[in-house]
Motif scaffolding. Structure first.
Motif, PDB file in Angstrom:
ATOM      1  N   ALA A   1     -64.299  -4.883 -27.409  1.00 28.94           N
ATOM      2  CA  ALA A   1     -63.838  -6.150 -26.847  1.00 28.94           C
ATOM      3  C   ALA A   1     -64.960  -6.831 -26.085  1.00 28.94           C
ATOM      4  O   ALA A   1     -64.927  -8.017 -25.837  1.00 28.94           O
ATOM      5  N   GLN A   2     -65.970  -6.070 -25.687  1.00 30.59           N
ATOM      6  CA  GLN A   2     -67.084  -6.653 -24.916  1.00 30.59           C
ATOM      7  C   GLN A   2     -68.257  -5.696 -25.006  1.00 30.59           C
ATOM      8  O   GLN A   2     -68.094  -4.489 -24.894  1.00 30.59           O
ATOM      9  N   ALA A   3     -69.436  -6.213 -25.243  1.00 37.53           N
ATOM     10  CA  ALA A   3     -70.619  -5.370 -25.398  1.00 37.53           C
ATOM     11  C   ALA A   3     -71.407  -5.316 -24.110  1.00 37.53           C
ATOM     12  O   ALA A   3     -71.460  -6.278 -23.350  1.00 37.53           O
ATOM     13  N   SER A   4     -72.056  -4.193 -23.867  1.00 40.39           N
ATOM     14  CA  SER A   4     -72.839  -4.032 -22.646  1.00 40.39           C
ATOM     15  C   SER A   4     -74.281  -4.439 -22.886  1.00 40.39           C
ATOM     16  O   SER A   4     -74.758  -4.513 -24.009  1.00 40.39           O
ATOM     17  N   SER A   5     -74.983  -4.709 -21.808  1.00 40.97           N
ATOM     18  CA  SER A   5     -76.409  -4.982 -21.875  1.00 40.97           C
ATOM     19  C   SER A   5     -77.149  -3.697 -22.223  1.00 40.97           C
ATOM     20  O   SER A   5     -76.821  -2.628 -21.697  1.00 40.97           O
ATOM     21  N   PRO A   6     -78.140  -3.750 -23.105  1.00 41.38           N
ATOM     22  CA  PRO A   6     -78.868  -2.536 -23.472  1.00 41.38           C
ATOM     23  C   PRO A   6     -79.504  -1.849 -22.278  1.00 41.38           C
ATOM     24  O   PRO A   6     -79.739  -0.653 -22.291  1.00 41.38           O
ATOM     25  N   ALA A   7     -79.806  -2.633 -21.224  1.00 39.20           N
ATOM     26  CA  ALA A   7     -80.484  -2.053 -20.061  1.00 39.20           C
ATOM     27  C   ALA A   7     -79.510  -1.410 -19.086  1.00 39.20           C
ATOM     28  O   ALA A   7     -79.917  -0.809 -18.113  1.00 39.20           O
ATOM     29  N   SER A   8     -78.199  -1.567 -19.327  1.00 40.21           N
ATOM     30  CA  SER A   8     -77.207  -1.076 -18.386  1.00 40.21           C
ATOM     31  C   SER A   8     -76.497   0.149 -18.941  1.00 40.21           C
ATOM     32  O   SER A   8     -76.282   0.265 -20.140  1.00 40.21           O
ATOM     33  N   ARG A   9     -76.154   1.073 -18.039  1.00 39.10           N
ATOM     34  CA  ARG A   9     -75.335   2.191 -18.455  1.00 39.10           C
ATOM     35  C   ARG A   9     -73.887   1.788 -18.221  1.00 39.10           C
ATOM     36  O   ARG A   9     -73.468   1.520 -17.098  1.00 39.10           O
ATOM     37  N   SER A  10     -73.103   1.731 -19.276  1.00 38.15           N
ATOM     38  CA  SER A  10     -71.752   1.205 -19.153  1.00 38.15           C
ATOM     39  C   SER A  10     -70.726   2.315 -19.152  1.00 38.15           C
ATOM     40  O   SER A  10     -70.968   3.430 -19.609  1.00 38.15           O
ATOM     41  N   ALA A  11     -69.545   1.952 -18.660  1.00 37.16           N
ATOM     42  CA  ALA A  11     -68.374   2.812 -18.755  1.00 37.16           C
ATOM     43  C   ALA A  11     -67.586   2.394 -19.987  1.00 37.16           C
ATOM     44  O   ALA A  11     -67.681   1.264 -20.468  1.00 37.16           O
ATOM     45  N   ARG A  12     -66.769   3.298 -20.500  1.00 37.98           N
ATOM     46  CA  ARG A  12     -65.973   3.033 -21.699  1.00 37.98           C
ATOM     47  C   ARG A  12     -64.499   2.927 -21.300  1.00 37.98           C
ATOM     48  O   ARG A  12     -63.948   3.830 -20.678  1.00 37.98           O
ATOM     49  N   LEU A  13     -63.896   1.809 -21.691  1.00 33.02           N
ATOM     50  CA  LEU A  13     -62.510   1.511 -21.341  1.00 33.02           C
ATOM     51  C   LEU A  13     -61.656   1.450 -22.594  1.00 33.02           C
ATOM     52  O   LEU A  13     -61.980   0.715 -23.531  1.00 33.02           O
TER      53      LEU A  13
ATOM     54  N   ALA B   1     -51.181   8.768 -33.713  1.00 33.22           N
ATOM     55  CA  ALA B   1     -51.759   9.595 -34.769  1.00 33.22           C
ATOM     56  C   ALA B   1     -52.797  10.573 -34.243  1.00 33.22           C
ATOM     57  O   ALA B   1     -53.034  11.625 -34.851  1.00 33.22           O
ATOM     58  N   ASP B   2     -53.429  10.236 -33.131  1.00 32.38           N
ATOM     59  CA  ASP B   2     -54.485  11.068 -32.568  1.00 32.38           C
ATOM     60  C   ASP B   2     -54.192  11.358 -31.102  1.00 32.38           C
ATOM     61  O   ASP B   2     -54.426  10.516 -30.232  1.00 32.38           O
ATOM     62  N   PRO B   3     -53.678  12.542 -30.786  1.00 30.26           N
ATOM     63  CA  PRO B   3     -53.350  12.874 -29.388  1.00 30.26           C
ATOM     64  C   PRO B   3     -54.543  12.788 -28.448  1.00 30.26           C
ATOM     65  O   PRO B   3     -54.370  12.667 -27.239  1.00 30.26           O
ATOM     66  N   ALA B   4     -55.763  12.866 -28.992  1.00 30.60           N
ATOM     67  CA  ALA B   4     -56.959  12.802 -28.156  1.00 30.60           C
ATOM     68  C   ALA B   4     -57.589  11.404 -28.181  1.00 30.60           C
ATOM     69  O   ALA B   4     -58.766  11.248 -27.866  1.00 30.60           O
ATOM     70  N   ALA B   5     -56.786  10.398 -28.515  1.00 29.53           N
ATOM     71  CA  ALA B   5     -57.325   9.049 -28.724  1.00 29.53           C
ATOM     72  C   ALA B   5     -58.071   8.506 -27.517  1.00 29.53           C
ATOM     73  O   ALA B   5     -59.075   7.798 -27.674  1.00 29.53           O
ATOM     74  N   VAL B   6     -57.605   8.785 -26.304  1.00 32.25           N
ATOM     75  CA  VAL B   6     -58.261   8.225 -25.118  1.00 32.25           C
ATOM     76  C   VAL B   6     -59.116   9.248 -24.381  1.00 32.25           C
ATOM     77  O   VAL B   6     -59.732   8.914 -23.365  1.00 32.25           O
ATOM     78  N   ARG B   7     -59.164  10.452 -24.904  1.00 29.58           N
ATOM     79  CA  ARG B   7     -59.995  11.470 -24.261  1.00 29.58           C
ATOM     80  C   ARG B   7     -61.463  11.081 -24.422  1.00 29.58           C
ATOM     81  O   ARG B   7     -61.901  10.668 -25.490  1.00 29.58           O
ATOM     82  N   GLY B   8     -62.238  11.207 -23.370  1.00 33.29           N
ATOM     83  CA  GLY B   8     -63.639  10.827 -23.424  1.00 33.29           C
ATOM     84  C   GLY B   8     -63.905   9.429 -22.901  1.00 33.29           C
ATOM     85  O   GLY B   8     -65.066   9.066 -22.689  1.00 33.29           O
ATOM     86  N   PHE B   9     -62.851   8.644 -22.681  1.00 32.44           N
ATOM     87  CA  PHE B   9     -63.022   7.334 -22.071  1.00 32.44           C
ATOM     88  C   PHE B   9     -63.117   7.478 -20.552  1.00 32.44           C
ATOM     89  O   PHE B   9     -62.677   8.476 -19.973  1.00 32.44           O
TER      90      PHE B   9
ATOM     91  N   ALA C   1     -63.826   3.166 -13.298  1.00 36.65           N
ATOM     92  CA  ALA C   1     -64.381   3.580 -14.588  1.00 36.65           C
ATOM     93  C   ALA C   1     -65.876   3.842 -14.482  1.00 36.65           C
ATOM     94  O   ALA C   1     -66.393   4.835 -15.023  1.00 36.65           O
ATOM     95  N   VAL C   2     -66.597   2.953 -13.802  1.00 32.07           N
ATOM     96  CA  VAL C   2     -68.035   3.127 -13.630  1.00 32.07           C
ATOM     97  C   VAL C   2     -68.323   4.389 -12.822  1.00 32.07           C
ATOM     98  O   VAL C   2     -69.247   5.154 -13.135  1.00 32.07           O
ATOM     99  N   ASP C   3     -67.530   4.641 -11.790  1.00 37.05           N
ATOM    100  CA  ASP C   3     -67.694   5.866 -11.000  1.00 37.05           C
ATOM    101  C   ASP C   3     -67.429   7.100 -11.863  1.00 37.05           C
ATOM    102  O   ASP C   3     -68.145   8.104 -11.765  1.00 37.05           O
ATOM    103  N   HIS C   4     -66.397   7.029 -12.705  1.00 34.50           N
ATOM    104  CA  HIS C   4     -66.075   8.138 -13.598  1.00 34.50           C
ATOM    105  C   HIS C   4     -67.221   8.412 -14.560  1.00 34.50           C
ATOM    106  O   HIS C   4     -67.605   9.576 -14.797  1.00 34.50           O
ATOM    107  N   ALA C   5     -67.805   7.343 -15.113  1.00 34.00           N
ATOM    108  CA  ALA C   5     -68.910   7.501 -16.038  1.00 34.00           C
ATOM    109  C   ALA C   5     -70.131   8.126 -15.357  1.00 34.00           C
ATOM    110  O   ALA C   5     -70.825   8.964 -15.928  1.00 34.00           O
TER     111      ALA C   5
END
Length: 252
Positions: free
Chosen positions: A6-18, A61-69, A240-244
């Protein structure tokens, strides 16, 4: 599982995944506004968040769909195509300490998941999803809130109050269903109802002890003109950023 950014991060930034959990539609105003919020957060607050849509059927369909976010946001737009998929995503976020925001339908299903999984109320239902059920946790509101704006009182010392920075707010709704029975049971099992309307009806819920677990019956996405995110959306992004950042320091 099918994801679309839905939105791309800047290559220079470390982003969180939502993970945006729901059935994306151009007819839902909240869905249209979310990318603009994320752009604003990156530009004004330096909170860089990459968002991916996970449709409710993919979550089923995937019980782990949001795992890793790094955060999960169950967005408005009910009835969802798969109640089970939405409940699975909420449960994963709740049990694994992933920052969570549920708005409108997300609020309703957060209560439903907690009632069934934590409180043992396996027979409770959402009237919109199962109108023939015998025991409703979520039922039609006595007065539809679709299109309404109303004040919400927020409890001092709550997560909601901390994020909002105030004990009163005026919010917009687009819903016809809300919580009814079993609220005492939910409270006894650890949920905190931290926001109420002027008639004392529950409008915000949170889960103490979780890094960030907040749900609202109103839609913070509808606040203002859509150019600046509501404090609750900003709070989720910050969590989210703190989690990442924490995850980056964990051993692989």
């Amino acid at each position: 599982m099918t994801n679309s950014p839905a939105q791309a991060s800047s290559p220079a930034s470390r982003s969180a995944r939502l993970a945006l959990v729901g059935d994306r539609s151009p007819d839902v105003v909240s869905h249209i506004r979310i990318p603009r919020f994320l752009d604003s957060l990156a530009e004004r607050d330096r909170l860089v968040v990459d968002a991916y849509w996970i449709h409710s059927e993919d979550a089923a369909a995937d019980p782990a769909a949001v795992r890793g976010f790094d955060a999960v946001w169950v967005v408005p737009g009910s009835p969802y195509r798969s109640e089970a998929g939405v409940l699975s995503a909420i449960r994963t976020a709740r049990e694994e300490g992933i920052p969570f925001l549920g708005t409108c339908g997300g609020f309703q299903h957060a209560l439903l998941e907690y009632a069934r999984t934590v409180c043992g109320l396996t027979g409770v239902a959402h009237a919109e999803n199962d109108p023939d059920a015998e025991d409703f946790l979520i039922e039609p509101l006595a007065c539809s809130l679709a299109g309404h704006e109303a004040a919400v009182r927020v409890e001092p010392g709550s997560l909601a109050q901390s994020v909002l920075g105030a004990e009163r707010t005026v919010e917009r709704y687009s819903c016809r269903y809300g919580p009814s029975a079993h609220l005492d049971t939910l409270r006894a099992h650890g949920l905190r109802f931290s926001g109420h309307d002027e008639d004392g009806q529950v409008r915000i819920v949170e889960l103490p002890g979780h890094p960030f677990f907040l749900a609202t019956l109103f839609q913070p996405e509808l606040s203002g003109d859509g150019s600046r995110p509501h404090p609750f959306v900003r709070g989720l992004a910050r969590a989210a950023v703190d989690h990442a950042a924490r995850a980056a320091h964990l051993p692989v």
